[in-house]
Scaffold this motif. Structure first.
Motif, PDB file in Angstrom:
ATOM      1  N   ASN A 187       2.782  22.150  -2.405  1.00 29.99           N
ATOM      2  CA  ASN A 187       2.890  21.340  -2.002  1.00 29.99           C
ATOM      3  C   ASN A 187       3.234  21.953  -0.474  1.00 29.99           C
TER       4      ASN A 187
ATOM      5  N   PRO B  15     -12.818  15.390   2.841  1.00 29.21           N
ATOM      6  CA  PRO B  15     -11.092  15.611   3.519  1.00 29.21           C
ATOM      7  C   PRO B  15      -9.925  15.283   2.227  1.00 29.21           C
ATOM      8  N   GLU B  16      -8.844  16.353   2.181  1.00 31.73           N
ATOM      9  CA  GLU B  16      -7.822  15.075   1.925  1.00 31.73           C
ATOM     10  C   GLU B  16      -6.792  14.265   2.487  1.00 31.73           C
TER      11      GLU B  16
ATOM     12  N   LEU C 283       1.498  22.619   5.253  1.00 34.04           N
ATOM     13  CA  LEU C 283       1.181  21.126   5.121  1.00 34.04           C
ATOM     14  C   LEU C 283       1.441  20.696   6.566  1.00 34.04           C
TER      15      LEU C 283
ATOM     16  N   GLY D  54       0.050  24.222   1.163  1.00 27.34           N
ATOM     17  CA  GLY D  54      -0.893  25.261   1.743  1.00 27.34           C
ATOM     18  C   GLY D  54      -1.369  26.309   2.081  1.00 27.34           C
TER      19      GLY D  54
ATOM     20  N   ASN E 143      -8.140   9.357   1.508  1.00 29.74           N
ATOM     21  CA  ASN E 143      -8.337  10.356   0.601  1.00 29.74           C
ATOM     22  C   ASN E 143      -9.478  10.327  -0.489  1.00 29.74           C
TER      23      ASN E 143
ATOM     24  N   ASN F 210     -10.192  19.670  11.033  1.00 24.94           N
ATOM     25  CA  ASN F 210      -9.020  19.565   9.728  1.00 24.94           C
ATOM     26  C   ASN F 210      -9.821  19.223   8.502  1.00 24.94           C
ATOM     27  N   THR F 211      -9.642  19.979   7.028  1.00 24.31           N
ATOM     28  CA  THR F 211      -9.918  18.889   5.680  1.00 24.31           C
ATOM     29  C   THR F 211      -8.799  18.599   5.185  1.00 24.31           C
ATOM     30  N   SER F 212      -8.061  19.138   5.785  1.00 18.75           N
ATOM     31  CA  SER F 212      -6.212  17.767   5.269  1.00 18.75           C
ATOM     32  C   SER F 212      -5.394  17.715   6.231  1.00 18.75           C
TER      33      SER F 212
ATOM     34  N   ILE G 135      -3.237  12.613   2.660  1.00 24.05           N
ATOM     35  CA  ILE G 135      -1.725  13.194   2.399  1.00 24.05           C
ATOM     36  C   ILE G 135      -1.362  13.056   2.615  1.00 24.05           C
TER      37      ILE G 135
END
Length: 693
Positions: free
Chosen positions: A291, A258-259, A331, A293, A231, A186-188, A261
């Motif tokens: 936002n 990775p984001e 998201l 995604g 972040n 998972n990058t977010s 948030i």
């Protein structure tokens, strides 16, 4: 004197090699020989001595001559010393600096000789000659190559010469590019959520790994790396392959940022490519998420579900439609999810029909003549024009098109309107087919009804055109002087020797030699006879007064004619009330006529005398060309006016009103000759003679 000399076939030989000595006597007769090796007798009584020497042996011979009278008999030869060398075994071995290398890597081979002296070398790769005459050989081998060398010793006494070395096989490994990539589960993620990174090696063998975060080493030498990012962290891995033949080793992976948030507010807006469209035209609405995604969408038209899971929605609206979209963000860390967009309202207009027609300035032209077409558009706006000749695009984007056609070319134009709401766009015009005529030569000649005439006769001349067209224009010339124009026929009273020519301008468009001039026509005119008519008696007759014998015409033998005249007799009742012109005519041998005219009146003898009718009417002009006027004086009523030919045929008749005082007779198109004008009163008739020219 007796003497003897010896020679050897070789004085330096290897161990075990025989040497042959030969004696050469002088004054020996049939000599006897005794050979000596190191002072010891050897061999037989022979001029040749063959034996296997030892190193350093000294050989000579004593020859005894068979002659009687000699001196120095027996004779001793000189001594020959023999050198005998030991036989040396020759061999060679080779070595390589590496027998297992990577593709493209050179291997150095070295030859080690035994008893080589100053040897020569020949290298072989897979049995094929290679390299040069050198104890060293370098090259980049292929996998499985086999290398050996052959040595030839420079020493004289050897065995096993030339010698061949052992063979060295070489193993060559392919050079493998080393790389590594990483992926994250998972990058977010939301803040505090661990992420698992996995390395995927290429040509790593049993690799070792070094993970880095923001350039600092972290983690262990493992294919997987788990940590909780902040972040903006930048993650990558360096992998070191344990394979031998590699490039790019160690390899550095891609980086993953990775984001991380916090809870993000979700929203969406939509935009239409246009809110004002033509009926039946599709519009495209584009959702812009905030936002989102990888969001899911539900499109709604007038509150009803119309489409889903599309960033864009395309459809043909109806006037007044209202469209919005609901978006569900993919998201994890969001608020206001799902979100509803703004509403777009559409105005839909009706379409107009597009058409185009064309016209041409000339659709029938001469070869080589350009023509111009003009397009007329309906609902064309700022139109684009494409002109077509026989289906092939020609000309440029213009409302007019000029070109030089060929016969039966078919031209039309295609128009593309730039108006928004159109039907039949692009539109194709009517087709115009062009007629292209060849250039025709123009000529004209003069034809005379009779080229031999009598004085006072009308010459009837006709132009005979070639390629004159339907409406040629003419100019007539008498003796090179222009007299009139624009008629096929020309009538006039000629003179003897007149030369007639006509110039014609063809009405055809496609001609050459235009205008054309005829060859002259020469007319012959004979004199008319001089004719007189002397009457004896009254020229006024009562209508019921009986027939009158006509006489007095000269030369005799002529003919009397006119109203009421038959076989030289005048009948007033037949002629009728009014004034009449009676004619006496005489014809010559050439057919030339002369005439004399006498005017008589026929009266009812009950009312106004016919002679008084002359004062009541004026006819003018005489001769006349365009219009003949008949003026009525006084109050007498004229019922009609007639124009009568010489043959007695009524050419025209005008009925008059009781109060009408002026009558006009149009003369256009009449033959140029003599006519009679009959004016009909209620109680009488007056006849006038007139010439139309």
């Amino acid at each position: 004197p007796v003497s003897v000399g010896i020679s050897a076939d070789n004085t330096s030989v290897c161990i075990g090699t025989q040497v042959t000595f030969t004696a050469t006597p002088v004054n020996g007769g049939i000599p006897s020989y005794q050979w000596f090796v190191n002072g010891v007798a050897a061999g037989a009584d022979s001029p040749e001595f063959v034996y296997t020497p030892a190193d350093g042996d000294m050989v000579h011979v004593v020859a005894t001559s068979s002659l009687a009278c000699t001196s120095g008999n027996p004779a001793h030869s000189d001594t020959i010393q023999v050198s005998v060398g030991e036989v040396m075994p020759v061999s060679v071995s080779i070595s390589a600096d590496n027998t297992a290398v990577c593709s493209g890597t050179e291997v150095n081979f070295t030859a080690v000789p035994i008893n080589g002296g100053t040897p020569s070398y020949q290298w072989f790769v897979n049995g094929v000659v290679a390299g040069s005459d050198s104890p060293a050989f370098s090259y980049a081998p292929q996998d499985g190559d086999k290398v050996h060398v052959r040595l030839t010793s420079g020493i004289a006494c050897t065995s096993g010469n030339p010698a061949q070395s052992d063979t060295i096989p070489v193993s060559v490994g392919e050079v493998l590019p080393v790389s590594v990539s990483i992926a994250a589960d998972n990058t977010s993620v939301c803040s505090g959520t661990p992420v698992t990174f996995t390395a995927t090696p290429v040509n790593g063998g049993s690799p070792s790994y070094q993970w880095s975060v923001n350039g600092s080493a972290i983690g262990s030498s493992s294919q997987n790396f788990i940590y909780t990012p902040i972040n903006g962290d930048v993650v990558n891995v360096e992998m070191t392959s344990d394979l031998n033949c590699t490039t790019n080793n160690p390899a550095l992976s891609n980086t993953i940022v990775p984001e991380v948030i916090e809870l993000l507010p979700v929203s969406v807006t939509i935009d239409a490519d246009t809110n004002m469209v033509c009926s039946g035209t599709e519009v495209t609405l584009v959702a812009t998420p905030v936002n989102g995604g990888e969001p899911a969408y539900q499109w709604n038209v007038n509150g009803k579900l119309a489409g889903y899971n599309m960033t864009t929605y395309t459809y043909a609206p109806v006037d007044g439609d209202e469209v919005y979209v609901q978006m569900i963000s993919s998201l994890s860390c969001t608020s206001n999810n799902p979100a509803q967009s703004n509403t777009e309202t559409f105005t839909v207009k009706s379409a107009v029909h597009v058409s185009v027609s064309q016209s041409v300035d000339h659709n029938w032209v001469c070869e080589g003549t350009p023509v111009t077409f003009t397009a007329e558009s309906v609902n064309g706006g700022n139109a684009i024009y494409k002109w077509l000749v026989n289906g092939v695009e020609s000309g440029s984007n213009a409302q007019t098109f000029t070109y030089t056609p060929a016969n039966e070319d078919k031209v039309n134009v295609e128009l593309t309107s730039d108006l928004e709401c159109t039907i039949g766009n692009p539109a194709l015009s009517n087709t115009i087919m062009l007629k292209v005529d060849e250039i025709l030569p123009v000529s004209v000649s003069v034809i005379a009804y009779d080229s031999t005439l009598c004085e006072g006769e009308v010459a009837i001349l006709t132009a005979d055109p070639v390629n004159g067209g339907g409406i040629p224009a003419f100019e007539w010339y008498i003796n090179d002087s222009l007299i009139m124009g624009d008629l096929y026929h020309y009538y006039y009273y000629p003179k003897n020797g007149d030369q007639i020519k006509v110039k014609m301008a063809s009405s055809l468009t496609c001609v050459s030699g235009n205008p054309a001039v005829s060859e002259p026509l020469v007319l012959t005119v004979f004199d008319n006879p001089e004719v007189t008519w002397e009457t004896s008696g009254d020229t006024v007759f009562c209508i019921n007064g009986g027939e009158v014998l006509l006489n007095g015409g000269f030369p005799e033998g002529g003919i009397y004619s006119g109203a009421g005249v038959s076989e030289g007799t005048f009948s007033p009742s037949v002629a009728g009330i009014g004034t009449h012109e009676l004619v006496y005519s005489f014809s010559t041998e050439f057919g030339c006529n002369g005439e004399a005219i006498v005017t008589v009146s026929v009266d009812s003898c009950t009312s106004i005398p016919s002679a008084r009718l002359e004062d009541m009417v004026d006819v003018y002009p005489n001769p006349a060309s365009d219009v003949l006027y008949v003026a009525i004086n006084g109050e007498d009523v004229v019922k009609a006016v007639r124009l009568v030919s010489l043959l007695g045929n009524t050419v025209m008749e005008v009925k008059t009103a009781p109060a009408e005082r002026m009558v006009e007779l149009p003369l256009n198109g009449l033959n140029h000759t003599l006519y009679f004008v009959e004016i009909i009163f209620e109680d009488g008739m007056l006849i006038k003679q007139v010439v139309v020219k």
